[in-house]
Write a protein that holds these residues in place. Structure first.
Motif, short mmCIF file in Angstrom:
data_model
loop_
_atom_site.label_atom_id
_atom_site.label_comp_id
_atom_site.label_asym_id
_atom_site.label_seq_id
_atom_site.Cartn_x
_atom_site.Cartn_y
_atom_site.Cartn_z
N ARG A 41 -4.36 -38.08 -23.35
CA ARG A 41 -3.41 -38.77 -24.24
C ARG A 41 -3.44 -40.28 -23.97
O ARG A 41 -3.49 -41.08 -24.90
CB ARG A 41 -2.01 -38.20 -24.01
CG ARG A 41 -0.87 -38.97 -24.64
CD ARG A 41 -0.77 -38.72 -26.14
NE ARG A 41 0.18 -39.60 -26.77
CZ ARG A 41 1.46 -39.32 -26.97
NH1 ARG A 41 1.97 -38.17 -26.55
NH2 ARG A 41 2.25 -40.17 -27.57
N GLN A 42 -3.40 -40.68 -22.71
CA GLN A 42 -3.41 -42.11 -22.38
C GLN A 42 -4.72 -42.76 -22.81
O GLN A 42 -4.73 -43.91 -23.28
CB GLN A 42 -3.17 -42.31 -20.88
CG GLN A 42 -1.74 -42.01 -20.49
CD GLN A 42 -1.51 -42.07 -18.99
OE1 GLN A 42 -2.42 -41.85 -18.20
NE2 GLN A 42 -0.29 -42.38 -18.60
N ASP A 45 -4.42 -43.24 -26.51
CA ASP A 45 -3.45 -44.31 -26.81
C ASP A 45 -4.07 -45.68 -26.52
O ASP A 45 -3.86 -46.63 -27.28
CB ASP A 45 -2.17 -44.12 -26.01
CG ASP A 45 -1.32 -42.97 -26.54
OD1 ASP A 45 -1.59 -42.46 -27.65
OD2 ASP A 45 -0.37 -42.59 -25.83
N LEU A 77 -3.80 -33.39 -19.55
CA LEU A 77 -3.30 -33.70 -20.89
C LEU A 77 -2.84 -35.15 -20.95
O LEU A 77 -3.11 -35.86 -21.93
CB LEU A 77 -2.13 -32.76 -21.26
CG LEU A 77 -2.51 -31.32 -21.59
CD1 LEU A 77 -1.27 -30.44 -21.61
CD2 LEU A 77 -3.24 -31.24 -22.92
N TYR A 78 -2.16 -35.61 -19.89
CA TYR A 78 -1.73 -37.01 -19.82
C TYR A 78 -2.93 -37.96 -19.88
O TYR A 78 -2.91 -38.97 -20.58
CB TYR A 78 -0.98 -37.29 -18.51
CG TYR A 78 0.50 -37.06 -18.56
CD1 TYR A 78 1.34 -37.87 -19.31
CD2 TYR A 78 1.07 -36.04 -17.81
CE1 TYR A 78 2.71 -37.65 -19.33
CE2 TYR A 78 2.43 -35.82 -17.83
CZ TYR A 78 3.25 -36.63 -18.60
OH TYR A 78 4.59 -36.41 -18.62
N SER A 81 4.35 -31.77 -26.33
CA SER A 81 4.48 -33.17 -26.72
C SER A 81 3.16 -33.92 -26.53
O SER A 81 2.73 -34.69 -27.39
CB SER A 81 5.59 -33.84 -25.91
OG SER A 81 5.65 -35.22 -26.18
N LEU A 82 2.50 -33.68 -25.41
CA LEU A 82 1.22 -34.32 -25.13
C LEU A 82 0.14 -33.85 -26.11
O LEU A 82 -0.65 -34.66 -26.62
CB LEU A 82 0.79 -34.05 -23.68
CG LEU A 82 1.67 -34.72 -22.62
CD1 LEU A 82 1.41 -34.12 -21.25
CD2 LEU A 82 1.44 -36.23 -22.62
N GLY A 142 0.69 -35.46 -29.40
CA GLY A 142 0.29 -36.86 -29.30
C GLY A 142 -1.22 -37.02 -29.37
O GLY A 142 -1.73 -37.94 -30.01
N ILE A 143 -1.95 -36.12 -28.70
CA ILE A 143 -3.41 -36.14 -28.74
C ILE A 143 -3.89 -35.89 -30.17
O ILE A 143 -4.74 -36.60 -30.70
CB ILE A 143 -4.00 -35.11 -27.76
CG1 ILE A 143 -3.75 -35.54 -26.31
CG2 ILE A 143 -5.50 -34.89 -28.01
CD1 ILE A 143 -4.02 -34.46 -25.27
N TYR A 144 -3.30 -34.90 -30.79
CA TYR A 144 -3.68 -34.55 -32.16
C TYR A 144 -3.45 -35.73 -33.11
O TYR A 144 -4.32 -36.11 -33.89
CB TYR A 144 -2.90 -33.31 -32.61
CG TYR A 144 -3.33 -32.79 -33.95
CD1 TYR A 144 -4.47 -32.00 -34.07
CD2 TYR A 144 -2.59 -33.07 -35.10
CE1 TYR A 144 -4.86 -31.50 -35.30
CE2 TYR A 144 -2.99 -32.57 -36.33
CZ TYR A 144 -4.12 -31.79 -36.43
OH TYR A 144 -4.51 -31.30 -37.65
N LYS A 145 -2.27 -36.32 -33.02
CA LYS A 145 -1.93 -37.45 -33.88
C LYS A 145 -2.87 -38.63 -33.64
O LYS A 145 -3.36 -39.26 -34.57
CB LYS A 145 -0.48 -37.87 -33.66
CG LYS A 145 -0.05 -39.05 -34.51
CD LYS A 145 1.37 -39.45 -34.22
CE LYS A 145 1.73 -40.71 -35.00
NZ LYS A 145 3.06 -41.19 -34.65
N ALA A 146 -3.11 -38.95 -32.37
CA ALA A 146 -3.99 -40.07 -32.03
C ALA A 146 -5.39 -39.85 -32.59
O ALA A 146 -6.02 -40.78 -33.13
CB ALA A 146 -4.03 -40.28 -30.52
#
Length: 133
Positions: free
Chosen positions: A121-122, A125, A117-118, A68-69, A72-76
């Motif tokens: 991702r943060q 974001d 990873l968090y 999931s992380l 999310g990184i890829y999408k961001a």
């Protein structure tokens, strides 16, 4: 629904879908097989087997969280850096942000820890909210 409450069937479906997608992301990012396995939190042999046969993948709660992380990184990155080459190379470029201390984000992810990873991702974001990656 919390990841820990997923039914076996739902987890199998999510695992197969993840392993149909993740090797493409790893390829886009230029990850070696060892790095791709490390980010997912599995041995290389398991990653290799799941990559070849996604329906055999059985990601546990930790691995689903990692996936999931990663997604999310890829999408961001795709949103922040619409040029594919820029988005895909961002992980490898040195970053002056204090979170990375001049190293690349991938260097931080090579710790293999889910909290890194968090952090990435943060960071992305937050950049999407108005700052810069």
């Amino acid at each position: 629904m919390a990841l820990s409450q997923l039914t076996v069937e739902k987890r199998q479906h999510m695992s197969a879908a993840a392993m149909r997608t993740y090797p493409s992301i790893a390829n886009d990012w230029g990850l070696k097989e060892q790095e791709a396995a490390l980010l997912l939190g599995v041995p290389e042999s398991t990653y290799r087997r799941w990559r070849k046969q996604p329906t055999a993948a059985r990601l546990d709660v930790n691995q689903l969280e990692r996936m999931s992380l990663i997604l999310g990184i890829y999408k961001a990155l795709q949103i922040l850096l619409p040029r594919a080459d820029a988005a895909d190379s961002w992980l490898r470029r040195p970053n002056r942000n204090p979170l990375f201390a001049g190293q690349s984000p991938l260097d931080r992810l090579r710790s293999g820890l889910v909290q890194d990873l968090y952090v990435v991702r943060q960071h992305l974001d937050a950049a999407r909210g108005g700052g810069h990656a």
